[in-house]
Structure formats: C-alpha cells, structure tokens
Design a protein around this motif. Sequence first.
Motif, PDB file in Angstrom:
ATOM      1  N   ASP A 143       0.847  -1.196   0.000  1.00 28.52           N
ATOM      2  CA  ASP A 143       0.000   0.000   0.000  1.00 28.52           C
ATOM      3  C   ASP A 143       0.880   1.244   0.000  1.00 28.52           C
ATOM      4  O   ASP A 143       1.954   1.245   0.601  1.00 28.52           O
ATOM      5  CB  ASP A 143      -0.902   0.025   1.235  1.00 28.52           C
ATOM      6  CG  ASP A 143      -2.172  -0.789   1.028  1.00 28.52           C
ATOM      7  OD1 ASP A 143      -2.288  -1.419  -0.039  1.00 28.52           O
ATOM      8  OD2 ASP A 143      -3.025  -0.798   1.933  1.00 28.52           O
ATOM      9  N   ASP A 186       0.232   4.049   1.434  1.00 29.66           N
ATOM     10  CA  ASP A 186       0.067   4.929   2.595  1.00 29.66           C
ATOM     11  C   ASP A 186       0.960   4.509   3.756  1.00 29.66           C
ATOM     12  O   ASP A 186       0.801   4.996   4.879  1.00 29.66           O
ATOM     13  CB  ASP A 186      -1.397   4.955   3.044  1.00 29.66           C
ATOM     14  CG  ASP A 186      -1.926   3.571   3.366  1.00 29.66           C
ATOM     15  OD1 ASP A 186      -1.137   2.608   3.282  1.00 29.66           O
ATOM     16  OD2 ASP A 186      -3.114   3.446   3.693  1.00 29.66           O
ATOM     17  N   GLN A 205       1.010   1.893   5.486  1.00 30.94           N
ATOM     18  CA  GLN A 205       0.423   1.047   6.529  1.00 30.94           C
ATOM     19  C   GLN A 205       1.150  -0.288   6.545  1.00 30.94           C
ATOM     20  O   GLN A 205       1.188  -0.977   7.556  1.00 30.94           O
ATOM     21  CB  GLN A 205      -1.066   0.828   6.271  1.00 30.94           C
ATOM     22  CG  GLN A 205      -1.907   2.018   6.634  1.00 30.94           C
ATOM     23  CD  GLN A 205      -3.374   1.647   6.721  1.00 30.94           C
ATOM     24  OE1 GLN A 205      -4.017   1.426   5.712  1.00 30.94           O
ATOM     25  NE2 GLN A 205      -3.891   1.555   7.929  1.00 30.94           N
ATOM     26  N   ARG A 211       0.108  -3.725  11.730  1.00 28.88           N
ATOM     27  CA  ARG A 211      -0.273  -2.758  10.699  1.00 28.88           C
ATOM     28  C   ARG A 211      -0.359  -1.370  11.300  1.00 28.88           C
ATOM     29  O   ARG A 211      -1.112  -1.123  12.239  1.00 28.88           O
ATOM     30  CB  ARG A 211      -1.605  -3.152  10.087  1.00 28.88           C
ATOM     31  CG  ARG A 211      -1.980  -2.332   8.870  1.00 28.88           C
ATOM     32  CD  ARG A 211      -2.964  -3.108   8.035  1.00 28.88           C
ATOM     33  NE  ARG A 211      -3.726  -2.299   7.114  1.00 28.88           N
ATOM     34  CZ  ARG A 211      -3.389  -2.113   5.838  1.00 28.88           C
ATOM     35  NH1 ARG A 211      -2.292  -2.651   5.370  1.00 28.88           N
ATOM     36  NH2 ARG A 211      -4.154  -1.386   5.055  1.00 28.88           N
ATOM     37  N   ARG A 232      -2.344   4.937   8.857  1.00 28.77           N
ATOM     38  CA  ARG A 232      -2.036   5.631   7.618  1.00 28.77           C
ATOM     39  C   ARG A 232      -1.110   6.803   7.901  1.00 28.77           C
ATOM     40  O   ARG A 232      -1.313   7.533   8.865  1.00 28.77           O
ATOM     41  CB  ARG A 232      -3.375   6.116   7.082  1.00 28.77           C
ATOM     42  CG  ARG A 232      -3.403   6.529   5.698  1.00 28.77           C
ATOM     43  CD  ARG A 232      -4.866   6.759   5.318  1.00 28.77           C
ATOM     44  NE  ARG A 232      -5.157   6.002   4.117  1.00 28.77           N
ATOM     45  CZ  ARG A 232      -4.703   6.363   2.925  1.00 28.77           C
ATOM     46  NH1 ARG A 232      -3.972   7.443   2.790  1.00 28.77           N
ATOM     47  NH2 ARG A 232      -4.975   5.640   1.874  1.00 28.77           N
TER      48      ARG A 232
END
Length: 309
Positions: free
Chosen positions: A94, A96, A98, A197, A200
């Motif tokens: 991803d 962002d 994360q 995780r 963001r």
Amino acid sequence: MKITYSIIAPIFNEKENLSDLHRRVAVVMESTGEAWELILVDDGSTDGSTDLIHELAKRDKHVRPIIFARNFGHQIAITAGWDYARGDAVVIIDADLQDPPELILEMAKKWREGYEVVYAVRTEREGESWFKLWTASLFYRLIYRITDVKIPLDTGDFRLMDRKVVNVLRQMRERHRFPRGMSAWVGFKQIGVEYKRAARLAGETKYPFRKMFRLALNAVTGFSYFPLQVATFFGFISAGLAILAMPVVIYLRVSGSQAFFGQATTLLAVLFLGGVQLICLGILGEYVGRLYDEAKGRPLYIIRDAPED
Ligand code: UDP
Ligand code: MG
C-alpha cells in the motif's frame, strides 16, 4: 540488467505519502544489494500525485510510472503492476505506508528459503475505526467459510510472490477481482509472516464503505456459489413447508374449521415469498451482471502513460 525485486504500489490521491514511500522502499531495497524497481500505478489521482510520480521517475531510474486514464480501482491497479513487473519476486504494498517496507526483507528471506507466496498477516491494526476493524474481521471469516479457497485470515494484499506465481496470475483476466483470493487459489508453497499494521501516514482511507462492500461482493461471487445455493435452500424449505401444510389445510376445510379464516395470513405469506423471490433474483442478477461484464471483454485498464522502457 536482471531485476530481482519489483515493488508495486497502487496510488490513488496519495501525494503526501509518495516521497516517504519512495524513500523508505529505496533504503530497504538498496540494503539487499540486488536490482529492484518500484512500479507506481497511478489509479486516476486528481490531487497532483501524477506529477509527483513523474518527478520521482525522472530523479530515480528505479521508479517506473504507470498512469491510468481514470480511476479503475485498487485491484485493477495491482493487476497492471503484475503485467509490467520484471522482477523474479513481485511485492504488492500500500502507498500509505500502513504496510512497512522493512518487512519485505523478512519476506525475501522466506522466498529465498523456497516459498513462492509470502503473505503478511496483521496481528494488530493501528488507527482504524472499530467499524472497519469489526467489518474486516467479519469479512475475512465469512469469506473463509463460504468460499472454496482457503484465504488466510487477516491478510491483506501486502505480499511477495515468485515470478512463477505472477505468470499464472497474469493469465487470470477476470474483471471483478479479488487478488488475495486469486493468489491463494493458485496453490504453490505459501507462508505468512506477521506484522503490526501501522496507521495511515497521511490522508484519508480511499476505501469508503461502498468500495469495501463491492470488494466483498467480488470475493464472494468470484470464489463461491454459496449465495446461489442459499436460494435453492430457501426454495426447498418453503416448498417443503407448503407440501406439509396442504393436507392439514384440506382436512381443516373439509371438517368445517374456521382456523384459516381471514386474509392476513395469506397476505403475509405472499409478501414473504415475494420478498424471498426478489432477493434470489437479485443474487442471480449479481452473477449475471458479472457474466455480462466478462463477456464484453473490454480491456481491464486504460493506460495514459506507460513506463518508457
Ligand atoms: N487505492 C487505489 N485505487 C482506489 C482506492 C485505493 O489505487 O480506488 C490504493 C490507495 O492509494 C492505497 C491502497 O490502494 O495505496 C490501499 O488503499 P487505502 O489505504 O485507502 O485502504 P485501507 O488501508 O484504508 O483499507
Ligand atoms: Mg491504507
């Protein structure tokens, strides 16, 4: 030059995250001492991410931009990445942050040990609403139960795949995609690595409820006939009940009982069955609509600017 690692990041309005993403991926990948590329798939961004991607590509030859003509969705962006990736190992991440790029090293180690799919399992998720956590958790468990492929629980798209796997995935051109399911479906030697995780880095989630719901529908329809079977099940149940009730009703009528007098019962039964039938039609429609989309055979995505090489 032979490329070892291809890192694919789908980008939809991630201007604030792009530089950090590039920097962190570059640090991690340089530490491997092997050739790598970062494929940035711009999925119709409107916030200036596109220019920034071009700029990064100009500055750093590792960066290969793919610019879509419009927004096609996360899953399709990943697909374009697969099509263009040249590496022996292909990573989806991803944009962002994360998914920590540092975890790629751990994945690569497993890959070197001979695993062909190394997926990242979330043990914890930071900065996510309880609604998202709850629906996500429910979704993973539902999919696990009703689909024919055993998709690992709490696993997103963050994963490393061997060239062999990617070559198979590239042959699967279905329009309504669920990449996690697809990469579980192909088999091969798979293993998970755990990670926490993060939240963001900047910006908002690009997955509103509408998109999440659509993804869930793709997952269910793409990998199981369960909803269709539910319709059959309901059909048998109501037909069975009706058959059982018939002699009873006839007997009551003949014996002159007033038990079934009045229209409310009839009306309710008609409404209920009408509702059930409409739901079943809707379910059928989901599958038929998807069939129609596949039959049209349109290209999965349209590219405005492809990488120069
Ligand atoms: N994304 C995309 N197209 C879309 C929606 C999202 O390419 O239509 C990208 C987005 O830029 C990000 C990744 O998919 O890199 C995951 O999206 P997001 O972080 O918003 O999802 P979440 O982590 O909230 O589930
Ligand atoms: Mg995210």
